[in-house]
Enzyme design. Structure first.
Site, short mmCIF file in Angstrom:
data_model
loop_
_atom_site.label_atom_id
_atom_site.label_comp_id
_atom_site.label_asym_id
_atom_site.label_seq_id
_atom_site.Cartn_x
_atom_site.Cartn_y
_atom_site.Cartn_z
N LYS A 121 0.82 -1.22 0.00
CA LYS A 121 0.00 0.00 0.00
C LYS A 121 0.85 1.26 0.00
O LYS A 121 0.34 2.35 -0.26
CB LYS A 121 -0.94 0.02 1.22
CG LYS A 121 -1.74 -1.25 1.39
CD LYS A 121 -2.49 -1.64 0.13
CE LYS A 121 -3.06 -3.04 0.23
NZ LYS A 121 -2.07 -4.13 0.29
N GLU A 442 -7.02 -8.77 3.08
CA GLU A 442 -6.58 -9.74 2.08
C GLU A 442 -6.79 -11.15 2.61
O GLU A 442 -6.63 -11.41 3.80
CB GLU A 442 -5.09 -9.54 1.75
CG GLU A 442 -4.83 -8.32 0.91
CD GLU A 442 -3.41 -8.22 0.43
OE1 GLU A 442 -3.15 -7.40 -0.45
OE2 GLU A 442 -2.54 -8.96 0.94
N SER A 468 -4.48 -11.31 -1.73
CA SER A 468 -3.07 -10.97 -1.91
C SER A 468 -2.68 -11.22 -3.36
O SER A 468 -3.24 -12.09 -4.03
CB SER A 468 -2.21 -11.83 -0.98
OG SER A 468 -0.86 -11.79 -1.35
#
Length: 551
Positions: A121, A442, A468
């Site tokens: 991120k 995730e 993921s």
């Protein structure tokens, strides 16, 4: 210069006094002030070494006549945060990163910006900040981790997650799992496959915000240090020529990014992050654009988890620009986009003189005729959902099976580990979306457990959460609208028949429109039990179909 606002004139004497306190002299202060946003920390393997990158960037800036000023940003390691409450903070941290970079740069009126991210991120968060600030900026990542080795085979983090499932199902001994865990991540860098971090670092090159090599040069190579020095010099040219992200981030550059995304089979998270970056740049990037481009672009490079090769192999094969060069042969790339080299993509490609066709297949011999990602829609996902089609077994491209309903990731993992999932089932995980999670966790643990048990070619998994980049199998995420926003996924019940067709872009539940509407009327609103930042985030975050940006 922009920084004149903090250093010129008698009224800025107090400001200069504080700059003198840093050890700067008049010569330093008179130069362009270049911020370095450095996400180095001791928690994330991809960030442990970033101070070395920062030092090299500083050398480049200084050599080119600028004054480098470093500041820090946060980061969350998705691998360490996976499978527990910590994952709520991963996607949410993207907004904090973008906001913090904006605050420091605008608070001090810096002239230019170098962004040093590396993991999931942090990369898109920094690129969002660059688009929002619109001052001369360049991205230089820390580079990918090299693959590990076990019994003569190259391995990475996803092998460890899948080995857990193998132990749980009795297919592997714990001693071997321990050996794999100790070998899979041999050193610093972003995890070695085409997972989210490396996907976004690669697409930064394609967008034009990073120099060639940014996505693939391994973290431990001297070439990475040289690239960082070059980035420091390049930002000074951007300042001199006043080339800004608004010159670079155009509709054409985003189309290029999606094109390369499809050719590589990148992480499904790119369908969150590219629209979010585009949003900051004032560009609308609808999910339908992914399918439109996917139909035109073959999948020509298959890296783990879909294939056997790793980022270091792609680097040796010529890197991301070699992939672009191959796509040019099919007239699939816009070549006149501006890049941080100060030249067009067309001019950058003149330096590419090598492609290994064992790693990067020619267009007439692809792994798949269509791109790596697909956006599925239907009565279950009216706004869309995302699947990494390149990592799905051929027999699961079309699937019809009964829904097994779980209200959280934890519930699903318990059911999988207890052997409650049967071939043909469709595991449904609700209330894990941007608002409902919150933070859209995730789901690598459940997908890896299924793969480790040998069920990834017979069981599908759908969720309003995320997967993921290391996920493989028929894992469909980002179902929008999410359950907490009143999406149809909230109305699913145990045993409902789910129909999936990835070639026709379909995700639907076999219920009549009237029956689905009647169920929706009975659904009670889901409000996550969270506090602090997550409570504020849940109130403000928008749909995954639009990048999960804050409204």
């Amino acid at each position: 210069m922009r920084s004149d606002k903090i250093k010129k004139g008698i009224e800025r004497a107090p400001h200069r006094s504080l700059l003198y306190a840093l050890g700067l002299d008049d010569n330093d202060i008179d130069k362009p002030l270049i911020g370095i946003a450095n996400s180095a920390n001791d928690i994330i393997p991809g960030h442990k070494h970033l101070d070395r990158i920062k030092d090299a960037v500083e050398h480049g800036i200084t050599a080119a006549g600028g004054t480098a000023l470093t500041f820090g940003t946060i980061g969350v390691c998705d691998g360490i945060a996976m499978g527990h409450s910590g994952m709520h903070y991963s996607l949410a941290s993207r907004e904090i990163i973008a906001d913090s970079v904006e605050a420091v740069v605008n608070g001090h009126q810096l002239d230019g910006l170098v962004l040093i991210p590396n993991c999931d991120k942090i990369v898109p968060g920094m690129m969002m900040a660059a688009a929002r600030l619109d001052i001369p900026a360049i991205v230089i990542s820390g580079g990918p981790m090299e693959a590990g080795s076990h019994c003569g085979n190259a391995i990475d983090l996803h092998n460890v997650f899948e080995a857990v499932g193998s132990v749980t199902s009795g297919k592997m001994e714990e001693e071997e799992l321990d050996q794999i865990a100790r070998s899979a991540c041999p050193g610093v860098g972003s995890c070695a496959g085409m997972f989210t971090a490396n996907s976004m670092n690669s697409l930064a090159e394609v967008l034009g915000l990073a120099l060639p090599g940014n996505g693939t040069i391994p973290a431990v190579k001297a070439d990475r240090i040289r690239l960082a020095k070059a980035a420091g010099r390049a930002v000074m040219k951007l300042v001199e020529k006043d080339i800004r992200p608004s010159d670079i981030l155009t509709e054409k550059s985003f189309e290029n990014a999606i094109t390369v995304d499809m050719s590589l089979g990148c992480s499904t998270n790119t369908a969150l992050h590219l629209p979010a970056i585009a949003h900051e740049a004032g560009i609308n990037l609808p999910l339908d654009k992914f399918n439109e481009i996917s139909d035109q672009v073959p999948h020509i490079c298959s890296l783990t988890p879909a294939g056997k090769n790793h980022m270091e192999n792609l680097n040796s094969a010529g890197g991301i620009h070699a992939v672009i060069n191959e796509l040019v042969k099919g007239d699939l790339i816009n070549l006149d986009t501006v890049t941080v080299t100060g030249q067009s993509l067309r001019e950058n490609l003149k330096a590419i003189n090598f492609v290994d066709h064992e790693i990067i297949r020619p267009l007439d011999n692809p792994y798949h005729e269509r791109g790596g990602l697909a956006i599925l829609k239907g009565n279950l996902a009216p706004e869309g959902s995302v699947v990494k089609r390149a990592a799905v077994a051929d027999n699961m491209m079309s699937h019809r099976g009964p829904a097994r309903i779980y209200n959280s990731e934890e519930e699903s993992i318990e059911a999988i580990n207890n052997g409650e999932i049967n071939p043909g089932d469709v595991v449904v995980i609700k209330n894990e979306g941007p608002k409902g999670g919150p933070g859209m966790r995730e789901m690598l643990s459940p997908t890896s457990a299924l793969a480790g048990m040998g069920l990834d070619d017979s069981v599908a998994l759908i969720t309003d959460g995320r997967f993921s980049g290391a996920t493989r199998g028929a894992a469909i995420g980002h179902v929008s609208p999410e359950a907490a926003a009143g999406g149809p996924i909230a109305a699913l019940e145990e045993g409902d028949i789910i129909h999936i067709d990835m070639d026709k872009f379909i995700l639907e539940v076999e219920l009549s429109e009237a029956e689905l509407a009647a169920r929706m009327d009975k659904v009670e609103p889901f409000v996550p039990d969270v506090s602090g930042y997550l409570k504020r985030y849940a109130k403000l975050v928008g749909s995954a179909s639009k990048g999960a940006v804050l409204d």
